[in-house]
Design an enzyme around this catalytic site. Structure first.
Site, PDB file in Angstrom:
ATOM      1  N   GLY A  46       0.798  -1.214   0.000  1.00  8.99           N
ATOM      2  CA  GLY A  46       0.000   0.000   0.000  1.00  8.99           C
ATOM      3  C   GLY A  46       0.833   1.266   0.000  1.00  8.99           C
ATOM      4  O   GLY A  46       1.983   1.307  -0.457  1.00  8.99           O
ATOM      5  N   SER A  47       0.265   2.329   0.561  1.00 10.93           N
ATOM      6  CA  SER A  47       0.827   3.682   0.455  1.00 10.93           C
ATOM      7  C   SER A  47       2.170   3.861   1.136  1.00 10.93           C
ATOM      8  O   SER A  47       2.808   4.905   0.965  1.00 10.93           O
ATOM      9  CB  SER A  47      -0.170   4.690   1.028  1.00 10.93           C
ATOM     10  OG  SER A  47      -1.384   4.644   0.320  1.00 10.93           O
ATOM     11  N   ALA A  48       2.620   2.904   1.907  1.00 10.91           N
ATOM     12  CA  ALA A  48       3.930   3.021   2.555  1.00 10.91           C
ATOM     13  C   ALA A  48       5.044   3.229   1.536  1.00 10.91           C
ATOM     14  O   ALA A  48       6.085   3.809   1.852  1.00 10.91           O
ATOM     15  CB  ALA A  48       4.214   1.787   3.400  1.00 10.91           C
ATOM     16  N   LYS A  74       4.910   5.081  -1.183  1.00  7.31           N
ATOM     17  CA  LYS A  74       4.732   6.303  -1.983  1.00  7.31           C
ATOM     18  C   LYS A  74       5.961   7.206  -1.975  1.00  7.31           C
ATOM     19  O   LYS A  74       6.152   8.017  -2.883  1.00  7.31           O
ATOM     20  CB  LYS A  74       3.497   7.065  -1.507  1.00  7.31           C
ATOM     21  CG  LYS A  74       2.188   6.409  -1.936  1.00  7.31           C
ATOM     22  CD  LYS A  74       0.973   7.152  -1.410  1.00  7.31           C
ATOM     23  CE  LYS A  74      -0.319   6.487  -1.881  1.00  7.31           C
ATOM     24  NZ  LYS A  74      -1.526   7.124  -1.294  1.00  7.31           N
TER      25      LYS A  74
END
Length: 652
Positions: A367-369, A371
């Site tokens: 996931g967004s980790a 980004k």
């Protein structure tokens, strides 16, 4: 007249041949005399010269300590029944008789006995019945090996089942006696006091049998780090040739997994040797013992109290959250790569079990980790510059479901995109890397190039590549290949390729470390063994920090992302601000949520967190992964992260 001359010539030739024969015979007599008289004693001594057979025995392995000198793994003495055959007598019947005698003394497990072992036993024990399986024609035309193979094929399952329990025990003992080894074969380790006493009383009728002091690993703190240590056992069959080339013998005890295998050369030590001197009659005239040396001690980077607290925190949080069944945590020093704690817990049959190895073997959509890597890739490829803005609103592309953030954020820059975890900002970066003009709905002509570019920069941070951890093996995650533009956009928010918790740690550590990707490691020092209980000896080797690569981009770009990560935990709208409010150690990091199938047509969520602290001078980095959580609002990832960092800074 002519006849007389011919006879005279013939006699002359015969006389010459006779003289030559006498000379050759004389030379032979002289040579034989020299061999018998002059060199006879030398050859006689050579023929009676003693032969030597050397057998070796493992010495205790080195101990394993944590970074503070706490003993984690030590050796516990046990007694082992061994068999050697110094006379090289390969009589199968005699071995079988000895095995039968031993079976009356010791109890022996039969789990290693194979079907082939049983068939060989039946042929040896019931030879007449076995060879009756061959016709006269077959016995006439086949060689010994062909006959044996045919008998093996004709032994029935019913015959195998006829082997009694007592016979199986005999067979199990003989199987260990038959191991091809120039060492003492281990028949049974962990003899009981009663077995030791009986064997020692009857040693005279047990040729080649001895009771030796052996050792087995004792794990001082039970299951804590047990999976990381790995196992010790006999050399696996598939690795036999490799070990032989390094001077090992098949009966040697070696590390077979994880740290025991990785540091085999350090921990194994020098073997004890016994030399049997045997004369021409086969009698043993002398036995010489050459003592071995124990293995070197291994000091780990692990901090035991921190490790125990991390495990405790994971258990407490999993028990509180009914929708979460597993969690993984890795903590390290981001500048040196030293692993300070590594833990994994998974619910099995309503009980939490250790699954530490999941931290470097299990891969998930994070996931967004990730980004931070997406923004940095955007900077370096030139598709965005620090401060660039996009409108965060739903994106519609033909053939792809509507893509959006969890809330429409309006016009935002890169820092806000990290702070608030905008998906749309990352989607625009991915589209630009793929040369896709969103306004005109045109482009993405070279998907391979776009995916290659994204993975190239992600790999510089440790995502999708080996971290080079000092273990025999590690997973690198799942590479989804080259797919549609929508999949590339998913890639940018951590929902396409998968990574391990350890890779996630290396990624955030690289950002914290100003772009230097450092090798993570468990080995801190190698030390000489100490004779003093609870203390390690002199340091003989230290692990030197190993920078694997420096990210190929301007330092100001990395500092910009560091700023964004700081806002995540300290900004007014940071996705982790509420959790880390009041933290005195000034953390920075990134939260993540990945939507995954629950296997029933619905969705679960992988909840992640990466971080480091202090922001200005990082000394610890963390990776928290909680996969397949029922609710994305859980917050268990952030709660674990806050508690482990609190403990670290309160007790450092």
């Amino acid at each position: 007249m002519i006849e007389k001359k011919g006879n005279k010539l013939l006699y002359s030739r015969l006389r010459i041949l006779f003289i030559i024969a006498i000379l050759l015979f004389s030379i032979l007599i002289i040579r034989l005399g020299k061999l018998q008289i002059v060199q006879g004693e030398e050859f006689r001594a050579e023929s009676q010269k003693n032969t030597k057979t050397v057998y070796s025995w493992n010495t205790p392995r080195g101990k394993i300590y944590d970074r503070n000198g706490n003993v984690l793994v030590e050796n516990e003495p046990i007694y082992t029944l061994t068999y050697t055959n110094p006379s090289n007598d390969d009589s199968q019947q005699e071995k079988l008789d000895l095995a039968k005698t031993l079976a009356g003394i010791i109890t022996m497990t039969t789990e290693k006995v194979t079907e082939r072992d049983k068939k060989d036993y039946l042929i040896l024990k019931r030879k007449q019945e076995a060879y009756a399986k061959l016709t006269n024609e077959e016995q006439k035309n086949l060689d010994d090996n062909e006959e044996y193979q045919l008998i093996l094929e004709r032994i029935t399952n019913q015959e195998l089942a006829s082997i009694s329990t007592d016979e199986m025990e005999v067979l199990a003992i003989k199987r260990e006696m038959d191991v091809d080894s120039s060492s003492a074969n281990r028949i049974k380790s962990g003899l009981t006091v009663e077995e030791i006493a009986i064997v020692n009383e009857r040693l005279e009728e047990l040729p080649g049998v001895e009771v030796k002091i052996d050792s087995e690993r004792n794990y001082v703190y039970g299951d804590t780090l047990r999976q990381l240590f790995g196992n010790v056992g006999q050399i696996p069959e598939e690795e036999a040739e490799s070990y032989k080339s390094e001077g090992y013998i098949l009966s040697d005890m070696v590390g077979t997994s994880f740290l025991e295998q990785q540091y085999e050369e350090v921990l194994s030590g020098t073997k004890e040797k016994q030399t049997y001197v045997e004369d021409i009659t086969g009698a043993i005239s002398d036995v010489k013992l050459t003592p071995g040396e124990p293995g070197k001690d291994l000091l780990l980077t692990i901090d035991l109290p921190l490790q125990q607290e991390v495990e405790k925190i994971i258990e407490e949080e999993l028990k509180k959250d009914e929708g979460a069944t597993s969690a993984y945590v890795v903590m390290s020093n981001p500048t040196t790569g030293e692993i300070l704690a590594i833990a994994g817990k998974k619910e099995v049959d309503n009980q939490l079990s250790n699954e530490l190895y999941g931290a470097f073997y299990n891969a998930y959509a994070m996931g967004s980790a990730v980004k931070g890597a997406t923004v940095l890739t955007g900077y370096e490829t030139g598709v965005i510059s620090p401060g660039d803005t996009f409108i965060d609103s739903p994106i519609k592309i033909s053939g792809t479901p509507v893509k959006k953030s969890y809330v429409n954020m309006g016009t935002i820059n890169d820092l806000t995109a990290l702070e608030r975890s905008s998906n749309v900002y990352m989607f625009h970066i991915a589209m630009k890397i793929g040369d896709y003009d969103y306004a005109r709905k045109l482009g993405f002509k070279d998907p391979e190039k776009a995916y290659e570019m994204m993975r190239k920069y992600f790999g510089q941070f440790g995502l999708g590549v080996k971290t080079e951890i000092d273990l025999p093996d590690e997973a690198t995650g799942y590479n989804g290949g080259v797919q549609k533009l929508g999949n590339l956009m998913d890639f940018s928010i951590g929902q396409f390729d998968t990574y391990t918790p350890l890779q996630l740690l290396q990624y955030v550590s690289t950002i914290a470390n100003d772009g230097e990707r450092v090798q993570p490691h468990f080995m801190k020092e190698v030390r000489e063994p100490s004779n003093e209980d609870g203390k390690s000896g002199e340091v003989i080797e230290e692990f030197q920090t190993n920078v694997l690569n420096t990210v190929d981009m301007d330092l100001s770009y990395i500092e910009r992302v560091q700023n964004g990560f700081h806002l995540v935990m300290n900004g007014n709208q940071g996705t982790a601000t509420s959790t880390f409010k009041g933290a005195t150690y000034d953390p920075a990091g990134k939260t993540g949520t990945a939507q995954v199938s629950d296997g029933s047509g619905g969705y679960n969520y992988n909840l992640t967190l990466v971080g480091y602290a202090p922001y200005d001078n990082p000394e610890v980095a963390i990776s928290v992964v909680v996969p397949n959580v029922e609710k994305d609002s859980s917050g268990i990832n952030k709660s674990i992260g806050r508690k482990i960092l609190d403990y670290y800074f309160q007790n450092k």
